[in-house]
Design an enzyme around this catalytic site. Sequence first.
Site, PDB file in Angstrom:
ATOM      1  N   TYR A 156     -13.560 -21.271 -27.624  1.00  0.00           N
ATOM      2  CA  TYR A 156     -12.893 -22.558 -27.397  1.00  0.00           C
ATOM      3  C   TYR A 156     -13.805 -23.552 -26.680  1.00  0.00           C
ATOM      4  CZ  TYR A 156      -8.517 -20.121 -28.559  1.00  0.00           C
ATOM      5  OH  TYR A 156      -7.533 -19.404 -29.188  1.00  0.00           O
ATOM      6  N   LYS A 205     -14.003  -6.925 -30.228  1.00  0.00           N
ATOM      7  CA  LYS A 205     -14.257  -6.720 -31.659  1.00  0.00           C
ATOM      8  C   LYS A 205     -15.715  -6.271 -31.765  1.00  0.00           C
ATOM      9  CE  LYS A 205     -13.017  -7.136 -36.020  1.00  0.00           C
ATOM     10  NZ  LYS A 205     -12.157  -6.126 -36.629  1.00  0.00           N
ATOM     11  N   ASP A 237      -7.887  -5.902 -33.631  1.00  0.00           N
ATOM     12  CA  ASP A 237      -6.936  -5.749 -34.744  1.00  0.00           C
ATOM     13  C   ASP A 237      -6.002  -4.571 -34.486  1.00  0.00           C
ATOM     14  OD1 ASP A 237      -9.361  -4.471 -34.889  1.00  0.00           O
ATOM     15  OD2 ASP A 237      -9.675  -4.759 -37.030  1.00  0.00           O
ATOM     16  N   ASP A 261      -5.431 -15.425 -25.965  1.00  0.00           N
ATOM     17  CA  ASP A 261      -4.496 -16.472 -26.376  1.00  0.00           C
ATOM     18  C   ASP A 261      -3.494 -15.890 -27.378  1.00  0.00           C
ATOM     19  OD1 ASP A 261      -3.315 -18.877 -26.920  1.00  0.00           O
ATOM     20  OD2 ASP A 261      -5.016 -19.743 -28.000  1.00  0.00           O
ATOM     21  N   ASP A 265       0.569 -14.328 -26.579  1.00  0.00           N
ATOM     22  CA  ASP A 265       1.739 -14.889 -27.262  1.00  0.00           C
ATOM     23  C   ASP A 265       2.517 -13.790 -27.986  1.00  0.00           C
ATOM     24  OD1 ASP A 265       1.444 -17.420 -26.385  1.00  0.00           O
ATOM     25  OD2 ASP A 265       1.310 -18.351 -28.368  1.00  0.00           O
TER      26      ASP A 265
END
Length: 369
Positions: A156, A205, A237, A261, A265
């Site tokens: 980001y 990852k 994942d 993020d 959620d």
Amino acid sequence: MSLSVAVILSEDIVMKYSIALLRGDGIGPEIVDSAVRVLEAVGKKYGHEFNFTPYDIGGIAIDKHGIPLPEETVEGCLKADSVLLGAVGGPKWDTLPGNVRPEKALLGIRAAMNLFTNLRPAKLYPALKGECPLREDIVERGFDIMIVRELTGGIYFGERGMREGRFGEEAYDTECYSRMEIERIVRVAFESARKRSKRLVSIDKANVLDTSRLWRKIVHEIAAEYPDVEVADMLVDNAAMQLVRNPAQFDVIVTTNMFGDILSDEASQITGSIGMLPSASLNETTRGLYEPIHGSAPDIAGQNKANPIATILSAAMMLLYSFNLKKESDAIVNAVDEVLLAGYRTADLAHGAEALSTTEITDKIIERI
Ligand code: NAD
């Protein structure tokens, strides 16, 4: 004689804390005022003085000052011992250009306070099991997860842009993490795990990304400093699947900005109750920013209908993380538990049954402090 000594002693132990209040827009003022009343009750009971100074942020700041994050607000937050935020935004400001939108103020204040850690607990309250969208046997096991998300680095904030590529127009974003950025967030996570069940899962990852490989290497290095904490790596994942398959396996999770993020959620959704979830954003000092994870809920603003519990629990996190007042923080958390177990609900959780207003449920919580 003994009375005056008692008075002097009690005066000696009154601790004073200054809190910047960013009420914001929509239901922001209502829920922040509820949290203030709860903090005042805690102060009265435990002998602390909380002093509150309000500052404008978001839409209200645009209306009054022409910008979403006035300098005075930033200065006030940096001067205070800690910051409590409601929520910003609403349809009135939705058509403004991006750089003067209310939400811009959130990024601005996080950057100004250098808040590199985001703590988001996702807990299934026994009294609210019916809200969880997962299968009954999974719900029965319950879950109480703390997600530690890196907040100021990664993709980001990396180099980005548009350019002409081999196939014409293309866009790119880059993920970059320094050793310093990884070390400091990973240490926060280990410390957090130490205070809870001493189990930490680091999510990355590493089968694809170099940033993840560095992340994983540093996690293992720092693990040596915390032999009492059990640490495991998990690919993102797989983590996304495990969160819905068996959330009870997690206690503390640490991960990057973007993975955090998305996963936080997902974790909040499986609790089924957006009005219940607090958050803390922290830096290296004790000054943090505490806010509910939900938005300004313009559809119910000004109606005394909002659930103030996420904001009240954010205030409880402030007591713990900024002021090291564990007993006082627990008093709020326990009062909320008791109110829910007693069957009191705001409209968002009442499913059409009789509901308490924002102020009424706040009163019930205060009665149990
Ligand atoms: P929202 O979280 O405000 O609302 C989603 C739904 O949940 C609405 O039906 C709302 O009534 C309900 N809800 C949310 N909080 C509640 C509470 N405490 N009690 C009862 N019901 C509650 O999300 P949205 O509708 O997507 O966004 C509304 C505005 O909030 C937008 O302007 C958005 O940009 C802004 N927003 C701000 C923040 C923030 O300040 N951190 C976060 C998300 C969205």
